[in-house]
Scaffold this active site. Sequence first.
Site, PDB file in Angstrom:
ATOM      1  N   ARG A 159      -7.788   2.764  15.734  1.00 55.38           N
ATOM      2  CA  ARG A 159      -6.432   2.321  16.090  1.00 55.38           C
ATOM      3  C   ARG A 159      -5.507   3.516  16.348  1.00 55.38           C
ATOM      4  O   ARG A 159      -4.322   3.507  15.967  1.00 55.38           O
ATOM      5  CB  ARG A 159      -5.826   1.445  14.982  1.00 55.38           C
ATOM      6  CG  ARG A 159      -6.617   0.208  14.664  1.00 55.38           C
ATOM      7  CD  ARG A 159      -6.558  -0.841  15.761  1.00 55.38           C
ATOM      8  NE  ARG A 159      -7.273  -2.022  15.341  1.00 55.38           N
ATOM      9  CZ  ARG A 159      -8.584  -2.219  15.549  1.00 55.38           C
ATOM     10  NH1 ARG A 159      -9.301  -1.314  16.230  1.00 55.38           N
ATOM     11  NH2 ARG A 159      -9.173  -3.301  15.111  1.00 55.38           N
ATOM     12  N   SER A 211      -1.855  -8.804  12.820  1.00 54.39           N
ATOM     13  CA  SER A 211      -2.062  -8.362  11.439  1.00 54.39           C
ATOM     14  C   SER A 211      -0.990  -7.341  11.060  1.00 54.39           C
ATOM     15  O   SER A 211      -0.746  -6.386  11.790  1.00 54.39           O
ATOM     16  CB  SER A 211      -3.432  -7.710  11.301  1.00 54.39           C
ATOM     17  OG  SER A 211      -4.419  -8.695  11.488  1.00 54.39           O
ATOM     18  N   GLU A 312       0.092  -1.843   9.874  1.00 53.90           N
ATOM     19  CA  GLU A 312      -0.503  -1.638  11.192  1.00 53.90           C
ATOM     20  C   GLU A 312       0.568  -1.767  12.277  1.00 53.90           C
ATOM     21  O   GLU A 312       0.459  -1.194  13.347  1.00 53.90           O
ATOM     22  CB  GLU A 312      -1.602  -2.693  11.411  1.00 53.90           C
ATOM     23  CG  GLU A 312      -2.281  -2.613  12.748  1.00 53.90           C
ATOM     24  CD  GLU A 312      -3.641  -3.314  12.765  1.00 53.90           C
ATOM     25  OE1 GLU A 312      -4.428  -3.131  11.822  1.00 53.90           O
ATOM     26  OE2 GLU A 312      -3.897  -4.047  13.720  1.00 53.90           O
TER      27      GLU A 312
HETATM   28  C1  FAD Z   1      -2.013 -12.747  17.566  1.00 51.30           C
HETATM   29  C2  FAD Z   1      -2.272 -11.262  17.622  1.00 51.30           C
HETATM   30  C3  FAD Z   1      -3.560 -10.783  17.496  1.00 51.30           C
HETATM   31  C4  FAD Z   1      -3.815  -9.398  17.573  1.00 51.30           C
HETATM   32  N1  FAD Z   1      -5.100  -8.977  17.470  1.00 51.30           N
HETATM   33  C5  FAD Z   1      -5.366  -7.659  17.559  1.00 51.30           C
HETATM   34  C6  FAD Z   1      -6.708  -7.195  17.480  1.00 51.30           C
HETATM   35  O1  FAD Z   1      -7.645  -7.970  17.352  1.00 51.30           O
HETATM   36  N2  FAD Z   1      -6.918  -5.866  17.575  1.00 51.30           N
HETATM   37  C7  FAD Z   1      -5.903  -4.967  17.753  1.00 51.30           C
HETATM   38  O2  FAD Z   1      -6.163  -3.751  17.845  1.00 51.30           O
HETATM   39  N3  FAD Z   1      -4.601  -5.372  17.823  1.00 51.30           N
HETATM   40  C8  FAD Z   1      -4.321  -6.692  17.730  1.00 51.30           C
HETATM   41  N4  FAD Z   1      -3.023  -7.133  17.808  1.00 51.30           N
HETATM   42  C9  FAD Z   1      -1.917  -6.154  17.897  1.00 51.30           C
HETATM   43  C10 FAD Z   1      -1.436  -5.891  19.344  1.00 51.30           C
HETATM   44  O3  FAD Z   1      -1.677  -6.979  20.178  1.00 51.30           O
HETATM   45  C11 FAD Z   1      -2.124  -4.703  19.950  1.00 51.30           C
HETATM   46  O4  FAD Z   1      -1.872  -3.587  19.154  1.00 51.30           O
HETATM   47  C12 FAD Z   1      -1.652  -4.431  21.385  1.00 51.30           C
HETATM   48  O5  FAD Z   1      -2.529  -3.491  21.958  1.00 51.30           O
HETATM   49  C13 FAD Z   1      -0.221  -3.905  21.492  1.00 51.30           C
HETATM   50  O6  FAD Z   1       0.127  -3.854  22.865  1.00 51.30           O
HETATM   51  P1  FAD Z   1       1.614  -4.086  23.384  1.00 51.30           P
HETATM   52  O7  FAD Z   1       1.624  -3.834  24.838  1.00 51.30           O
HETATM   53  O8  FAD Z   1       2.133  -5.397  22.964  1.00 51.30           O
HETATM   54  O9  FAD Z   1       2.365  -2.918  22.637  1.00 51.30           O
HETATM   55  P2  FAD Z   1       3.824  -2.973  21.948  1.00 51.30           P
HETATM   56  O10 FAD Z   1       3.778  -3.913  20.801  1.00 51.30           O
HETATM   57  O11 FAD Z   1       4.876  -3.181  22.960  1.00 51.30           O
HETATM   58  O12 FAD Z   1       3.916  -1.486  21.400  1.00 51.30           O
HETATM   59  C14 FAD Z   1       3.060  -1.024  20.387  1.00 51.30           C
HETATM   60  C15 FAD Z   1       3.148   0.506  20.355  1.00 51.30           C
HETATM   61  O13 FAD Z   1       2.581   1.011  21.561  1.00 51.30           O
HETATM   62  C16 FAD Z   1       3.532   1.821  22.251  1.00 51.30           C
HETATM   63  N5  FAD Z   1       3.334   1.611  23.697  1.00 51.30           N
HETATM   64  C17 FAD Z   1       3.282   0.430  24.361  1.00 51.30           C
HETATM   65  N6  FAD Z   1       3.055   0.653  25.683  1.00 51.30           N
HETATM   66  C18 FAD Z   1       2.986   1.997  25.836  1.00 51.30           C
HETATM   67  C19 FAD Z   1       2.802   2.863  26.957  1.00 51.30           C
HETATM   68  N7  FAD Z   1       2.645   2.401  28.215  1.00 51.30           N
HETATM   69  N8  FAD Z   1       2.791   4.209  26.745  1.00 51.30           N
HETATM   70  C20 FAD Z   1       2.947   4.714  25.501  1.00 51.30           C
HETATM   71  N9  FAD Z   1       3.137   3.957  24.398  1.00 51.30           N
HETATM   72  C21 FAD Z   1       3.158   2.607  24.570  1.00 51.30           C
HETATM   73  C22 FAD Z   1       4.893   1.351  21.768  1.00 51.30           C
HETATM   74  O14 FAD Z   1       5.870   2.394  21.894  1.00 51.30           O
HETATM   75  C23 FAD Z   1       4.586   1.020  20.325  1.00 51.30           C
HETATM   76  O15 FAD Z   1       4.625   2.184  19.547  1.00 51.30           O
HETATM   77  C24 FAD Z   1      -2.748  -8.487  17.755  1.00 51.30           C
HETATM   78  C25 FAD Z   1      -1.435  -8.983  17.886  1.00 51.30           C
HETATM   79  C26 FAD Z   1      -1.200 -10.347  17.836  1.00 51.30           C
HETATM   80  C27 FAD Z   1       0.199 -10.845  18.007  1.00 51.30           C
END
Ligand code: FAD
Length: 316
Positions: A159, A211, A312
């Site tokens: 992660r 999570s 996380e």
């Molecule tokens: C129902 C549910 C299930 C999930 N299951 C999993 C799972 O199985 N495995 C897992 O790993 N995660 C899981 N997640 C967590 C999440 O979905 C992931 O971490 C996802 O990859 C976050 O992406 P996001 O675009 O929404 O990022 P955001 O939530 O918008 O941002 C998260 C972080 O990434 C940074 N970020 C976002 N985009 C960029 C970019 N282009 N450049 C630089 N930094 C950036 C942000 O600044 C922030 O620090 C889950 C979440 C939910 C709600």
Amino acid sequence: MFKENIPLAGHTGYKIGGPARYFFEARNLDELESAVREARKKNLSIFVLGGGTNLLVSDEGFDGLALKPDFHFLEQDGNEVNVGAGIPIAELLNYLITHSLTGLEWAGGLPGTVGGAVRGNAGAFGGETKDLIKSVRSFDIEKLKEVEREAPACDFGYRSSVFKKKGGTEIIMSAVFALKKGDTETVRKSIHEKINYRRERHPLEYPNIGSIFKNVPLTRISADSISLNLPGSTRKSAAIPVKTDPVPVVPAAYLISEAGLKGVSFGGAMVSPKHPNFIVNVLEAKASDVKTLIELVKNEVHGKFGIILEEEVQRI
Ligand SMILES: Cc1cc2nc3c(=O)[nH]c(=O)nc-3n(C[C@H](O)[C@H](O)[C@H](O)COP(=O)(O)OP(=O)(O)OC[C@H]3O[C@@H](n4cnc5c(N)ncnc54)[C@H](O)[C@@H]3O)c2cc1C
């Protein structure tokens, strides 16, 4: 060029959070670079926003620029696909189904964008984003220049990645995924299995951010010399579920459940009875409600098992 006072609740999976003082969606490198230059001129801190699926935004909001790199393209060259950071993982998976490309099926149902998945090396079902990444293009907001890295230079870990370690100084613009030719129906079936698995186990009926806590690596448990026997229980360590994620871990959900916290609520937030590592927004929860529950869970799990749960999710 920026919008002002934009409620971040509308940009997060939690539907929680105060306003960003400034907000901007950059659709290409020129727009991104101008926004970063403008922010620097105004001496603003920058927060990069993806799909907002892993964010706990405070009730006060963010007193800077929330910058969304909305790069939206998919370019295929053989079995490689160059994907803009703003593309939702779900959209990428649909593309892979249509074009019979295999390798990323484990991400079925993974919310968020490509940028967020690369930054956090998102993973599930034994797969990790890093397994498919060939290279990543980003923008360094301090040096004001593009950076292109091959996968080994991305320093991916559990992660984690170089982008996460650098603490937000680089904005991911796109990533090249190296896939293999597959069979459309097999790819589709495998992705839908993961989506259904998640629907059954995750409390998706409420706004959530996945999570809240990291699962606890077994190495950390032995390093802390913690007895795996549950206090007050006749069950021995063998009864404790260990899953591979991708290293052997004890699920945080299990520890929270054993600490008796399923369904505990504060304000509008609740520890999900369905999946206790989720704290769900059941009734217009405030960030402060969620933070109170996070502290409660940490204290109770520490009191019961001597284990310190690590968060996380990303707080703003
Ligand atoms: C129902 C549910 C299930 C999930 N299951 C999993 C799972 O199985 N495995 C897992 O790993 N995660 C899981 N997640 C967590 C999440 O979905 C992931 O971490 C996802 O990859 C976050 O992406 P996001 O675009 O929404 O990022 P955001 O939530 O918008 O941002 C998260 C972080 O990434 C940074 N970020 C976002 N985009 C960029 C970019 N282009 N450049 C630089 N930094 C950036 C942000 O600044 C922030 O620090 C889950 C979440 C939910 C709600």
